[in-house]
Motif scaffolding. Structure first.
Motif, short mmCIF file in Angstrom:
data_model
loop_
_atom_site.label_atom_id
_atom_site.label_comp_id
_atom_site.label_asym_id
_atom_site.label_seq_id
_atom_site.Cartn_x
_atom_site.Cartn_y
_atom_site.Cartn_z
N TRP A 255 9.89 -5.74 -14.71
CA TRP A 255 8.53 -5.24 -14.62
C TRP A 255 7.73 -6.21 -13.76
O TRP A 255 7.73 -7.41 -14.02
N ALA A 256 7.04 -5.70 -12.75
CA ALA A 256 6.33 -6.56 -11.80
C ALA A 256 4.90 -6.07 -11.57
O ALA A 256 4.69 -4.97 -11.03
N CYS A 257 3.93 -6.90 -11.96
CA CYS A 257 2.53 -6.60 -11.65
C CYS A 257 2.30 -6.85 -10.16
O CYS A 257 2.76 -7.86 -9.61
N ASN A 258 1.58 -5.96 -9.50
CA ASN A 258 1.25 -6.18 -8.09
C ASN A 258 -0.03 -5.44 -7.73
O ASN A 258 -0.36 -4.40 -8.30
N ASN A 259 -0.75 -6.01 -6.78
CA ASN A 259 -2.08 -5.49 -6.42
C ASN A 259 -2.32 -5.65 -4.93
O ASN A 259 -1.72 -6.51 -4.28
N GLY B 187 7.02 -4.98 1.06
CA GLY B 187 6.36 -3.68 1.08
C GLY B 187 7.19 -2.50 0.61
O GLY B 187 6.70 -1.36 0.64
N ALA B 188 8.44 -2.73 0.17
CA ALA B 188 9.28 -1.61 -0.28
C ALA B 188 8.64 -0.94 -1.50
O ALA B 188 8.01 -1.60 -2.34
N TYR C 75 2.19 -13.46 -0.61
CA TYR C 75 1.97 -13.33 0.83
C TYR C 75 2.89 -12.29 1.46
O TYR C 75 2.48 -11.50 2.30
N LYS C 76 4.17 -12.27 1.06
CA LYS C 76 5.14 -11.39 1.69
C LYS C 76 5.36 -10.08 0.94
O LYS C 76 6.15 -9.24 1.38
N LYS C 77 4.70 -9.92 -0.19
CA LYS C 77 4.77 -8.68 -0.96
C LYS C 77 6.23 -8.26 -1.22
O LYS C 77 6.66 -7.16 -0.86
N LYS C 78 6.96 -9.17 -1.83
CA LYS C 78 8.37 -8.89 -2.12
C LYS C 78 8.83 -9.70 -3.32
O LYS C 78 8.07 -10.52 -3.88
N ILE C 79 10.09 -9.48 -3.74
CA ILE C 79 10.68 -10.21 -4.86
C ILE C 79 12.01 -10.80 -4.39
O ILE C 79 12.85 -10.10 -3.82
N GLN D 208 0.94 -7.32 -3.47
CA GLN D 208 1.07 -8.75 -3.78
C GLN D 208 1.56 -8.92 -5.21
O GLN D 208 0.91 -8.50 -6.16
N VAL D 209 2.72 -9.56 -5.36
CA VAL D 209 3.38 -9.63 -6.67
C VAL D 209 2.86 -10.80 -7.48
O VAL D 209 2.81 -11.94 -7.01
N LEU D 210 2.50 -10.49 -8.74
CA LEU D 210 2.03 -11.53 -9.67
C LEU D 210 3.03 -11.65 -10.82
O LEU D 210 4.20 -11.88 -10.60
#
Length: 321
Positions: A93-97, A74-75, A54-58, A80-82
């Motif tokens: 390593w972070a998958c995101n879409n 959003g940086a 939801y917040k597009k962050k880690i 959206q991080v999976l």
């Protein structure tokens, strides 16, 4: 005699249930609207990383329990991080879409961050005329990174030190590919699908795809899939009740010998998603609350008042056997 038989059967079943490993709470996150999906662990400083859809962050959780944004919302154009993994060299390593309701951009990324500097060192971006969803990844001992693409039902690979994302299997070859790990000898990738393959075995050298054999079990729909010695641990949230499952493989890594529950119908479960092996435990996201934003919500929280603190649970690995 029948009554005695049923009584003994009931007592045996009750004893088996009582002996099962029960997940316990490891820590909680008070940021209720994270809607997390991925979790990773850095063994060097014992930090956990939790990705937010939801917040597009880690978010980073240090060994002493301090919680802070590792990557802010959003940086670096992170979406959206999976699924996430930390490699042997200290890179996350972070998958995101882009979100499911965004039908215009349709971007799938893998961002790579240096854990020491918090700087992005690589970004693998995919935009074409197909729908993709980079969901989870597995990093081999030699540094190759294999990525599941759920929407395209396939695998991608980034070779060690490569700057290029390569197609590894053909689109449609692995129906709704999701959780991924590898056999003990790393000759085969093990990929969770929702098709007839169940858990698919992908030969890393030949790319041949065969099912992980079993005689009686339905093994599909694992959001997260992990190997601990000859055991697979799967986070199953496709069918209800949600569960954490243990799959015992034969020594040749080609057949499932037995399937048990490590956790099932836990009152704290609310769409458990993925996990990570860390310091003798299996940690996993117990309540992603993912249903709050999927479907017709257009990316908005459906009922903010019902959100709860994020719960990370753990299972002791030496009790898995």
């Amino acid at each position: 005699m029948k009554q005695l038989f049923f009584l003994l059967t009931f007592l045996s079943y009750f004893t088996l249930l009582s002996a099962q490993t029960k997940p316990e709470i490891a820590f909680t996150l008070e940021e209720k609207n994270l809607i997390p999906e991925g979790i990773a662990y850095n063994a060097v400083d014992k930090s956990f990383y939790v990705g937010s859809i939801y917040k597009k962050k880690i978010v980073q959780i240090t060994a002493d329990g301090k919680v802070s944004d590792f990557i802010s919302s959003g940086a670096d154009e992170i979406e959206q991080v999976l699924g996430m993994k930390v490699d042997a060299r200290g890179f996350l390593w972070a998958c995101n879409n882009t979100s499911e309701h965004d039908t215009v951009n349709r971007i799938s990324n893998v961002h790579v961050y240096d854990l020491h500097t918090k700087k992005m060192v690589k970004r693998f971006k995919l935009v074409d005329d197909r729908v993709h969803l980079f969901n989870d990844l597995y990093i081999t001992k030699n540094g190759d990174v294999f990525i599941t693409d759920t929407q395209a039902s396939m695998l991608w690979v980034v070779r060690r030190d490569s700057k290029t994302l390569e197609e590894f299997t053909k689109p449609g070859s692995l129906m709704w590919a999701n959780g991924i790990t590898a056999s003990q000898d790393e000759k085969h990738l093990l990929v969770s699908t929702t098709g007839s393959l169940g858990i698919a075995m992908v030969d890393i050298q030949t790319k041949a795809i065969t099912p992980l054999l079993n005689d009686r079990y339905r093994m599909m729909g694992f959001d997260g899939l992990y190997r601990y010695n000859n055991i697979l641990i799967g986070v199953q949230n496709t069918f209800f009740p949600e569960s954490i499952q243990k799959i015992v493989m034969t020594p040749d890594n080609r057949r499932a010998e037995k399937v048990d529950f490590l956790g099932e119908s836990d009152s704290l479960f609310n769409i458990p998603t993925t996990g990570v092996l860390a310091d003798g435990y299996f940690y996993f996201i117990a309540n992603s609350q993912l249903l709050q934003i999927i479907g017709s919500s257009q990316g908005k929280i459906k009922d903010p008042e019902k959100l709860e603190d994020i719960i990370i649970m753990k299972i002791k690995l030496n009790e898995v056997y």
